[in-house]
Scaffold this active site. Structure first.
Site, PDB file in Angstrom:
ATOM      1  N   GLY A   1       0.831  -1.210   0.000  1.00  0.00           N
ATOM      2  CA  GLY A   1       0.000   0.000   0.000  1.00  0.00           C
ATOM      3  C   GLY A   1       0.859   1.251   0.000  1.00  0.00           C
ATOM      4  O   GLY A   1       0.541   2.247   0.657  1.00  0.00           O
TER       5      GLY A   1
ATOM      6  N   ASP B   1      -2.731  -7.228  -5.067  1.00  0.00           N
ATOM      7  CA  ASP B   1      -3.852  -7.057  -4.134  1.00  0.00           C
ATOM      8  C   ASP B   1      -3.531  -7.946  -2.925  1.00  0.00           C
ATOM      9  O   ASP B   1      -3.469  -9.171  -3.052  1.00  0.00           O
ATOM     10  CB  ASP B   1      -5.140  -7.528  -4.825  1.00  0.00           C
ATOM     11  CG  ASP B   1      -6.350  -7.473  -3.899  1.00  0.00           C
ATOM     12  OD1 ASP B   1      -6.164  -7.279  -2.661  1.00  0.00           O
ATOM     13  OD2 ASP B   1      -7.476  -7.616  -4.402  1.00  0.00           O
TER      14      ASP B   1
ATOM     15  N   ASN C   1       1.359  -2.336   5.293  1.00  0.00           N
ATOM     16  CA  ASN C   1       0.736  -1.021   5.440  1.00  0.00           C
ATOM     17  C   ASN C   1      -0.584  -0.906   4.690  1.00  0.00           C
ATOM     18  O   ASN C   1      -1.435  -0.098   5.057  1.00  0.00           O
ATOM     19  CB  ASN C   1       1.729   0.045   4.943  1.00  0.00           C
ATOM     20  CG  ASN C   1       1.082   1.402   4.777  1.00  0.00           C
ATOM     21  OD1 ASN C   1       0.867   2.127   5.739  1.00  0.00           O
ATOM     22  ND2 ASN C   1       0.736   1.757   3.538  1.00  0.00           N
TER      23      ASN C   1
ATOM     24  N   TYR D   1     -13.163  -2.198  10.736  1.00  0.00           N
ATOM     25  CA  TYR D   1     -11.782  -1.715  10.726  1.00  0.00           C
ATOM     26  C   TYR D   1     -11.092  -2.013  12.060  1.00  0.00           C
ATOM     27  O   TYR D   1      -9.968  -2.528  12.099  1.00  0.00           O
ATOM     28  CB  TYR D   1     -11.828  -0.206  10.454  1.00  0.00           C
ATOM     29  CG  TYR D   1     -10.482   0.475  10.320  1.00  0.00           C
ATOM     30  CD1 TYR D   1      -9.739   0.378   9.144  1.00  0.00           C
ATOM     31  CD2 TYR D   1      -9.982   1.277  11.353  1.00  0.00           C
ATOM     32  CE1 TYR D   1      -8.524   1.044   9.016  1.00  0.00           C
ATOM     33  CE2 TYR D   1      -8.775   1.947  11.232  1.00  0.00           C
ATOM     34  CZ  TYR D   1      -8.044   1.827  10.061  1.00  0.00           C
ATOM     35  OH  TYR D   1      -6.856   2.483   9.932  1.00  0.00           O
TER      36      TYR D   1
END
Ligand SMILES: NC(=O)c1ccc[n+]([C@@H]2O[C@H](COP(=O)([O-])OP(=O)(O)OC[C@H]3O[C@@H](n4cnc5c(N)ncnc54)[C@H](O)[C@@H]3O)[C@@H](O)[C@H]2O)c1
Lengths: 319, 417
Positions: free
Chosen positions: A85, A136, A163, A228
């Protein structure tokens, strides 16, 4: 004392009191007398029978031992980091910071942001190499290819920064199953996939450093972030297990939990919420991605006795 | 004067110093007494080797019962004066006094039992002692029981316990048994012609052999590639070079009067024992298994045989890369040329000198205390033509080489009919 190496081994299944693999050998001194010696991890890959060196006595926690120090210049060893990321945001800052401290960097992301090209140019100006690998993290095959590509290109991999992440904030009553699953897939499964793919290489190489980017939301019950927070909390538990399972291979794994950092995500907050959040922040400002990057750099270059920890970086917003 | 008279005199002589000296003279010059007494193996017991449900007491019991039941002409426990158990580390069995335990299962209150330990070659050492006792007239029938229960513990614990058999200094340096073998093997490989492929071929051979042995722990075919890609345990020793961590027990019955119990006994024609230093660095030439070589020399001499007379052998493949060194120590190959026997197929099941037809420690299994009672059982069956699918045709004379530590103690036996 001068001596010549005549045999060596790396015991991968240690016995107490040792917890980590022990590397040892037999040397012959100038009179042909044989001695047992310990050998430091960093020399092991370059050992050759007949190699000359010095034997010196050193004290360790397990007693006093002869150590063999080969008479070779320590090779300026390439250091390689994968940051997931990393095309923008905190990941981008981490990639640059690691390059600044001597790493060649694999910038991995599901998509290449415009700012990524610019970052790679800056890395090149530092005299370090970087490559972009599209992957991905929620797809294990793509992640395996990413690691393979890294090793093909750079010959090794020393550091993994997990990350990559995203958030889809909803109260649980309005959160769809897909929204729950998506965040778990990327934020939690992604960390598992990357770690699993890289461990065999790190074990074979004799060590590695892993930093997982969790979040303050994992710790403080962030309203609207059940998916999350669950994923980021899962990362913390995962970090602790990896630390214990692989310490014996000199693989250290830590998590960081950033608070209120200046990124696109926080730029986009409604002004009211933004002000409220600032008011709760003891330093009264957002953290910079570069400040998070410095913590990550510290952990991977200086944190030789730190593993299994969660390090907050939040200006004291959560203590 | 025949041998039994001599035995009898030795037994009663100790009361009388003069007579004692005379008898010792006669015994030391046994040619004067005519044929030397040959100790015969008359029966055996053997459990499967592997991860077993049975714990130590049951293993001992099964081995004893098996041995008593297999005596063709029958035996009463009262005829067995002594029982010697072989087990390497009480930390595995979590049991001392295993000699007494065995005595309880034997069923002869007048007998006695004790334990012998000599690392991985404990079984042979127990047999060596039993044979000496019979030769010295101290007993007529001695039962040898080897056992080990290793799978109670996780691998790292087992490795730790096995390290109790390492030299104290190697152990302090964190060098495990595979670690010390690795140092040894790298020295050998540096000096002589041997490849990783040769090592792998030995593992493959012993696995193939184990497929013919219903007692074997590992019953699966493996490939050279699998061996060469298996996990590193102690560089350059890989997982598929290592013998297995097994549970199991085996027993044999030694007799001064073998034909009383069977018409087809197997005789121990010669046996030798020797030591070398525990730590690899202290040995004169670490690329030679000197203890095995010296033990073999003694055994050949006593048996009046040479390596050419051997029809088949079991050698100590605790880690398969050491197998070529065993061939050399017992005289099957010149120094440094052991691996030729593998490349030329000599030691394969259908070769001219098959080695480890049982599957070896690698695949039949290595329940340390039972291992070399097991190799004796294997040769007992082979020499009687009773080894079923793994029978080596025309097996006349058999050799067993076992060593402990990484070559600090060895027993070599030569058997015939
Ligand atoms: N910004 C903050 O205040 C803050 C606070 C705590 C934790 N974090 C965490 O820091 C990390 C970086 O966040 P950021 O603020 O820089 O966000 P960002 O959205 O700018 O960066 C995240 C990067 O991850 C990539 N990504 C998303 N899904 C991916 C996938 N499936 N595979 C590969 N890459 C994927 C994106 O393309 C993007 O480049 C995230 O894990 C985030 O949860 C951020």
């Amino acid at each position: 004392m001068k001596a010549k190496l005549i045999s060596y081994t790396d015991v991968a299944v240690p016995t107490p009191p040792y917890r980590t693999s022990t590397k040892s050998g037999i040397v012959e001194d100038e009179e042909g007398k044989r001695l047992l010696v310990r050998i430091e991890d960093e020399y092991y890959p370059i050992l050759k029978i007949g190699m000359e060196g010095e034997v010196e006595e050193r004290r360790t926690d397990f007693g006093t031992f002869n150590f063999f120090i080969p008479a070779v210049k320590k090779e300026e060893k390439r250091k390689v980091a994968i940051v997931t990321g990393a095309s923008r945001g905190i990941g981008k800052a981490i990639a640059f910071e690691l390059a600044r401290s001597g790493f060649d960097v694999v910038i991995s992301d599901i998509e290449k942001a415009d700012e990524c090209e610019e970052n790679m140019k800056r890395i090149k100006e530092l005299g370090r190499e970087s490559i972009f690998v599209k992957a991905d993290v929620s797809d294990f095959n793509q992640v395996e290819n990413m690691v393979k590509e890294t090793v093909e290109k750079f010959g090794r991999v020393d550091v993994l920064i997990n990350n990559a992440g995203l958030n889809i904030d909803k109260l649980v009553t309005t959160m769809t199953l897909e929204q729950w699953q998506k965040v778990i897939d990327v934020d939690l499964n992604g960390v598992f996939n990357c770690t699993k793919a890289i461990l065999p290489y790190m074990i074979q190489q004799g060590g590695g450093r892993i930093v997982n980017v969790s979040s303050m939301s994992a710790l403080d019950g962030a309203v609207g972030q059940a998916n999350y927070a669950a994923a980021k909390g899962g990362i913390i538990s995962f970090t602790k297990v990896i630390a214990k399972e692989y310490a014996q291979y000199n693989i250290l794994c830590n998590a960081i939990a950033p608070g209120f950092i200046r990124t696109r995500m926080t730029d986009a907050m409604p002004p009211g919420l933004f002000r409220d959040r600032l008011a709760r922040n003891p330093l009264g400002r957002r953290g910079e991605p570069e400040e998070v990057a410095k913590l990550v750099r510290f952990l991977v270059t200086e944190g030789d006795y730190i593993t299994g920890q969660v390090i907050g970086i939040n200006a004291g917003e959560y203590v | 004067m025949d041998k039994f008279v001599a035995m009898h005199i030795r037994r009663t002589a100790s009361l009388d110093g003069f007579l004692h000296e005379a008898v010792i003279f006669l015994l030391d010059n046994q040619q004067l007494l005519g044929d030397r007494m040959e100790v015969g193996i008359v029966s055996y017991g053997h459990t499967k080797f592997g991860v077993l449900e049975e714990d130590t007491p049951d293993l001992i019991k099964k081995a004893i019962e098996g041995c008593l039941n297999n005596v063709e002409k029958g035996i009463s426990p009262k005829e067995i004066e002594c029982i010697i158990v072989s087990c390497v580390d009480n930390a595995f069995s979590e049991q001392h006094q295993t000699g007494t335990l065995a005595w309880e299962y034997l069923g002869n209150p007048d007998a006695y039992g004790f334990k012998v330990e000599s690392a991985c070659v404990s079984g042979s050492m127990a047999i060596y002692q039993g044979r000496k006792m019979i030769e010295a007239g101290m007993a007529k029938n001695v039962l040898i029981v080897g056992f080990e229960k290793m799978n109670k513990f996780p691998t790292d614990k087992v490795t730790e316990i096995l390290t109790h058999g390492s030299s104290p200094e190697e152990r302090r340096y964190g060098i495990t048994q595979p670690g010390a073998y690795a140092l040894l093997i790298r020295l050998y490989a540096q000096k002589y012609d041997v490849t990783e492929r040769d090592w792998a071929e030995i593992s493959v051979k012993n696995h193939k052999n184990a497929l013919r042995n219903p007692w074997a722990h590992l019953q699966k075919d493996i490939t050279v590639e699998q061996v060469m890609n298996s996990r590193m345990i102690a560089d350059p020793i890989r997982l598929f070079h290592c013998s297995t961590i097994s549970d199991g027990a085996a027993s044999i019955l030694l007799s001064a009067d073998p034909r009383k119990y069977t018409d087809t006994p197997v005789f121990i024609k010669g046996m030798g024992v020797a030591h070398d230093y525990m730590s690899v660095i202290d040995r004169e030439d670490p690329t030679v298994l000197l203890c095995s070589k010296r033990a073999a020399d003694q055994a050949y001499k006593e048996a009046g045989k040479t390596p050419k007379d051997i029809s088949l052998a079991e050698v100590h493949d605790a880690f398969t890369p050491v197998e070529p060194m065993c061939y050399e120590a017992v005289g099957f190959a010149e120094k440094g040329e052991g691996s030729k026997l593998v490349r030329e197929g000599v030691v394969m099941f259908d070769g001219s000198l098959p080695v480890n037809v049982s599957g070896g420690l690698k695949a039949k299994g290595h329940p340390v205390g039972a291992t070399h009672v097991g190799t004796m059982v294997e040769m007992f069956l082979q020499l009687r033509g009773e080894a079923d699918k793994r029978q080596v045709p025309d097996a006349e004379t058999a050799l067993i080489e076992g060593h402990g530590g990484t070559g600090s103690v060895a027993v070599v036996s030569i058997l015939g009919r």
